[in-house]
Design a protein around this motif. Sequence first.
Motif, short mmCIF file in Angstrom:
data_model
loop_
_atom_site.label_atom_id
_atom_site.label_comp_id
_atom_site.label_asym_id
_atom_site.label_seq_id
_atom_site.Cartn_x
_atom_site.Cartn_y
_atom_site.Cartn_z
N LEU A 269 65.62 -129.29 -34.60
CA LEU A 269 66.30 -128.74 -33.43
C LEU A 269 66.56 -127.24 -33.59
O LEU A 269 66.26 -126.44 -32.69
N ARG A 283 66.98 -133.69 -30.19
CA ARG A 283 68.35 -133.31 -29.84
C ARG A 283 69.21 -134.54 -29.55
O ARG A 283 70.34 -134.66 -30.04
N THR A 287 72.34 -135.80 -31.76
CA THR A 287 73.65 -135.86 -31.11
C THR A 287 74.27 -137.24 -31.25
O THR A 287 75.48 -137.38 -31.54
#
Length: 303
Positions: A269, A283, A287
Amino acid sequence: MKIAVMGAGAVGCYYGGMVARAGHEVVLIGRPAHVEAVRRDGLYLDTQTFQAHVPMQASTDASGVRGAALVLCCVKSTDSESAAADMAPHLAPGAQVLSLQNGVDNAERLQALLGREVAPAVVYVATEMAGPGHVKHHGRGELVIGPSAASANLVKLFADAGVPVQVSDNVMGALWAKLILNCAYNALSAITQLPYGLLVQGQGVEDVMRDAVLECLAVAQAEGVSVPGDTWDAVQRIARTMPTQFSSTAQDLARHKRSEIDHLNGYVLRKGAARGIATPVNRVLHTLVRLLEGRPAPAEQPV
């Protein structure tokens, strides 16, 4: 030869146990409960082909590296800097340091802090800690290292211990190849708490993995890295050769420990952002794992 294992988790215990079984003096540096069990009973090396209690030294302190000709650094990527600081005062002048860690930049980070060459190794092994002093081996076990003045000796040392070692002129490409495997599997195994063989049977899972892999390859290309082999075939082969393995990230989340996700999908990322390359699948995976890391442990749940 005296060999120290800095970070005696599943990977460190497996390789430390194999070289100790081959007759080398090995000291494991790890957590108190694990160290106590090893001091009392030796390391229980539970592999696919044999089970053995292997006597060896163990310490909770980095001073255990003192006098070692070879140090296998097996700490989490998040702990590389602190491990370097702890080891530095005790390393012998000629000691060789080999990084057996996930991620692609640990050797570089260790080298900068230790002021000496640190050789990277790419690790392909399925292991877990089944309890204090007990490492369970689920499959594989080979290493890939770069060419150096010591590589021939390392190949012989590990070969004598039953550990295959390949010397590669493209060790950075090999590190990225392993990183891509981790990016494909680790977060998904952690989020679902499923082993690889079951994970890949889920509807849509292979499409998500393929998208994550393509993002990684785009970033690697932008970084000037040549990733060897057929990456997607390598990804599929992991589920076949390690069907019962849970990712290290899954094991960390199950134990409410911080994972290495910042150095896996998070690394891709960051590098993608620096190169202007979108990495939306990585991503999301990064997350979600970070969100799960933030959950309170069961004892901390509100009443």
